[in-house]
Design a protein around this motif. Structure first.
Motif, PDB file in Angstrom:
ATOM      1  N   ALA A 143       0.833  -1.210   0.000  1.00 40.45           N
ATOM      2  CA  ALA A 143       0.000   0.000   0.000  1.00 40.45           C
ATOM      3  C   ALA A 143       0.867   1.260   0.000  1.00 40.45           C
ATOM      4  O   ALA A 143       0.438   2.335  -0.403  1.00 40.45           O
ATOM      5  CB  ALA A 143      -0.910   0.002   1.219  1.00 40.45           C
ATOM      6  N   HIS A 226      -1.031  11.537   7.838  1.00 42.50           N
ATOM      7  CA  HIS A 226      -2.409  11.152   7.559  1.00 42.50           C
ATOM      8  C   HIS A 226      -3.218  11.249   8.845  1.00 42.50           C
ATOM      9  O   HIS A 226      -2.789  10.762   9.895  1.00 42.50           O
ATOM     10  CB  HIS A 226      -2.430   9.710   7.038  1.00 42.50           C
ATOM     11  N   SER A 227      -4.385  11.893   8.745  1.00 42.73           N
ATOM     12  CA  SER A 227      -5.343  11.901   9.847  1.00 42.73           C
ATOM     13  C   SER A 227      -4.749  12.555  11.092  1.00 42.73           C
ATOM     14  O   SER A 227      -4.304  13.687  11.024  1.00 42.73           O
ATOM     15  CB  SER A 227      -5.789  10.459  10.092  1.00 42.73           C
ATOM     16  N   ASN A 249      -2.840  14.897   4.869  1.00 44.41           N
ATOM     17  CA  ASN A 249      -3.769  13.960   4.237  1.00 44.41           C
ATOM     18  C   ASN A 249      -4.939  13.715   5.187  1.00 44.41           C
ATOM     19  O   ASN A 249      -4.770  13.110   6.253  1.00 44.41           O
ATOM     20  CB  ASN A 249      -3.040  12.641   3.944  1.00 44.41           C
ATOM     21  N   GLU A 250      -6.089  14.240   4.820  1.00 40.16           N
ATOM     22  CA  GLU A 250      -7.327  13.979   5.573  1.00 40.16           C
ATOM     23  C   GLU A 250      -7.150  14.201   7.078  1.00 40.16           C
ATOM     24  O   GLU A 250      -7.456  13.339   7.891  1.00 40.16           O
ATOM     25  CB  GLU A 250      -7.801  12.549   5.271  1.00 40.16           C
ATOM     26  N   ASP A 316     -14.868  10.550   3.451  1.00 39.03           N
ATOM     27  CA  ASP A 316     -14.331  10.860   4.785  1.00 39.03           C
ATOM     28  C   ASP A 316     -15.042  12.098   5.340  1.00 39.03           C
ATOM     29  O   ASP A 316     -14.411  13.119   5.630  1.00 39.03           O
ATOM     30  CB  ASP A 316     -12.816  11.088   4.649  1.00 39.03           C
ATOM     31  N   GLU A 367     -12.431   6.281   0.608  1.00 35.86           N
ATOM     32  CA  GLU A 367     -12.541   6.506   2.042  1.00 35.86           C
ATOM     33  C   GLU A 367     -11.256   7.026   2.679  1.00 35.86           C
ATOM     34  O   GLU A 367     -10.263   7.279   1.995  1.00 35.86           O
ATOM     35  CB  GLU A 367     -13.040   5.225   2.727  1.00 35.86           C
ATOM     36  N   HIS A 368     -11.333   7.161   3.993  1.00 30.82           N
ATOM     37  CA  HIS A 368     -10.256   7.689   4.827  1.00 30.82           C
ATOM     38  C   HIS A 368      -9.019   6.787   4.760  1.00 30.82           C
ATOM     39  O   HIS A 368      -9.020   5.685   5.296  1.00 30.82           O
ATOM     40  CB  HIS A 368     -10.805   7.751   6.264  1.00 30.82           C
ATOM     41  N   ASP A 369      -7.962   7.295   4.117  1.00 31.81           N
ATOM     42  CA  ASP A 369      -6.772   6.455   3.901  1.00 31.81           C
ATOM     43  C   ASP A 369      -5.688   7.317   3.266  1.00 31.81           C
ATOM     44  O   ASP A 369      -5.984   8.308   2.607  1.00 31.81           O
ATOM     45  CB  ASP A 369      -7.185   5.325   2.922  1.00 31.81           C
ATOM     46  N   ALA A 371      -3.703   6.870   0.394  1.00 33.14           N
ATOM     47  CA  ALA A 371      -3.759   5.922  -0.720  1.00 33.14           C
ATOM     48  C   ALA A 371      -2.656   6.217  -1.741  1.00 33.14           C
ATOM     49  O   ALA A 371      -2.055   7.285  -1.739  1.00 33.14           O
ATOM     50  CB  ALA A 371      -5.127   6.012  -1.403  1.00 33.14           C
TER      51      ALA A 371
END
Ligand code: GCU
Length: 390
Positions: A143, A226-227, A249-250, A316, A367-369, A371
């Motif tokens: 990933a 991320h997040s 990222n998100e 998200d 979705e939330h990731d 990527a």
């Protein structure tokens, strides 16, 4: 009506999940963002000099005292122990750097940086963040497009929160905070650093190390997260101007999303579920977002004029994609004042249609990731920013 009010009251007292999140745009309250370019004592900020000398320090201080907490000081000295092995079939070198801090005659266990550097290269630009890949695995999982990153000539480095500030409300002081805040427990005090500020501090310590490592070009380090680690990347980039690019990222509430919209995760929801992330003062703004002296467009503006990338994912909603776009958009006036182009979009772009200025934004399908699609945009953005500067 009475029943509803009582039920709501009981619910919010029972903490954890408080009220239902709002996902309805028509229920976003009317709000006025605090003005980026007016000082606390109501003077207009008309020049880059005034931004740098007055408004920027004032905003940094507000975020430190009202949102994230004042970061710990830099330790007097650090000791690095580097282990290097060949990795990814000889295309990379994997370096593990154990960082300990030296205070007087004491050594304080610090953190570990795990990095991959393209083989045969020196002084390469790098991406750094927390939890970018699993450091216990022999090789990173597919990933994570690590080969693509290395092939494009970048190094990648990661830190693990659990090494130096566990992501746990009861244990977050068990790492480096134990030294500065001995014997404390419970959630952070009014201006005490929470986990996000401490993780951001760790990223700065990684940057200290990069400045000593000839494999890395310390002038070209992008901090990415991320997040919850996206919130961390933004705060790290705001406080530490050595980060040349910042990528969120998100990151959502407490990251790139405007708090005043109260869409998806709110200040109360995040403080209830993660009482160790922010400083104690941030709790004063539970259900009172409009009294915050800052909003998150100001966090992005603190990164100016350095390039910043804000990204969302369509599904998200908890992170409020529109609120993330709007914060990037409303940071633009500072980028303009400092002679750059800001975010070249007035409207949110369609799904999978990135807009890239000095501020970049995309909303990806899904979705939330973090990527592969997101990484591809970040690599492209970094290529563009850094080639232009040559
Ligand atoms: C939770 C939290 C978010 C955070 C996310 C994550 O959903 O509410 O604020 O961004 O975890 O870090 O994955």
């Amino acid at each position: 009506m009475v029943c509803v009010a009582i039920a709501y009251g009981v619910f919010s007292l029972s903490t954890a999940d408080s009220a239902e999140p709002n996902y309805d745009e028509s229920r976003v309250p009317a709000y006025t963002l605090p003005d980026l370019l007016v000082t606390q004592d109501a003077r207009p900020v008309k020049s880059a000099t005034m931004w740098r000398a007055t408004r920027r320090p004032e905003l940094l201080d507000l975020f430190a005292t009202q949102v994230y907490g004042r970061r710990m000081t830099k330790p007097a000295a650090a000791r690095y122990e580097v282990t290097e092995t060949s990795a990814l079939e000889g295309t990379a070198r994997r370096k593990q750097v154990n960082v300990d801090f030296v205070a007087g005659d004491k050594t304080i266990p610090g953190l570990t940086i795990t990095m991959y550097v393209p083989a045969g290269r020196r002084a390469v630009p790098a991406f750094v963040g927390l939890h970018l890949f699993d450091t216990s695995a022999k090789e990173p999982k597919p990933a994570m497009p690590i080969e693509a990153i290395l092939q494009r000539g970048y190094a990648i480095a990661t830190l693990n929160a659990s090494d130096f500030c566990p992501d746990d409300k009861d244990r977050f002081r068990e790492g480096v905070l134990a030294h500065d805040y001995p014997g404390r427990n419970g959630p952070p005090g009014p201006e005490e650093p929470g986990a996000i500020a401490t993780w951001a501090w760790g990223l700065s310590r990684a940057m200290d190390y990069f400045e000593t490592d000839a494999d890395i070009d310390a002038n070209r380090v992008a901090v990415i997260g991320h997040s919850r680690m996206g919130k961390t990347a933004l705060w790290a980039g705001a406080e530490d101007e050595r980060f040349a690019i910042v990528i969120s990222n998100e990151s959502g509430c407490g990251g790139a999303a405007l708090s005043r919209r109260q869409f998806g995760e709110t200040v109360r929801a995040i403080n209830d579920r993660f009482p160790h992330w922010f400083c104690g003062n941030f709790r004063q703004y539970n259900d009172k977002e409009d009294t915050l002296p800052v909003d998150q467009h100001m966090l992005i503006a603190l990164i100016a004029p350095r390039p910043v990338y804000v990204a969302s994912a369509e599904e998200d909603r908890w992170a409020d994609p529109r609120g993330e776009f709007l914060a990037a958009f409303h940071a633009s006036p500072v980028y303009h004042l400092l002679g750059t182009d800001g975010l070249p979009a007035d409207e949110m772009p369609p799904i999978d249609n990135p807009v890239h200025g000095t501020i970049a934004y995309h909303i990806r399908a899904g979705e939330h990731d973090l990527a592969r699609y997101d990484w591809e945009q970040y690599l492209h953005f970094a290529d563009r920013q850094w080639k232009q500067e040559k």
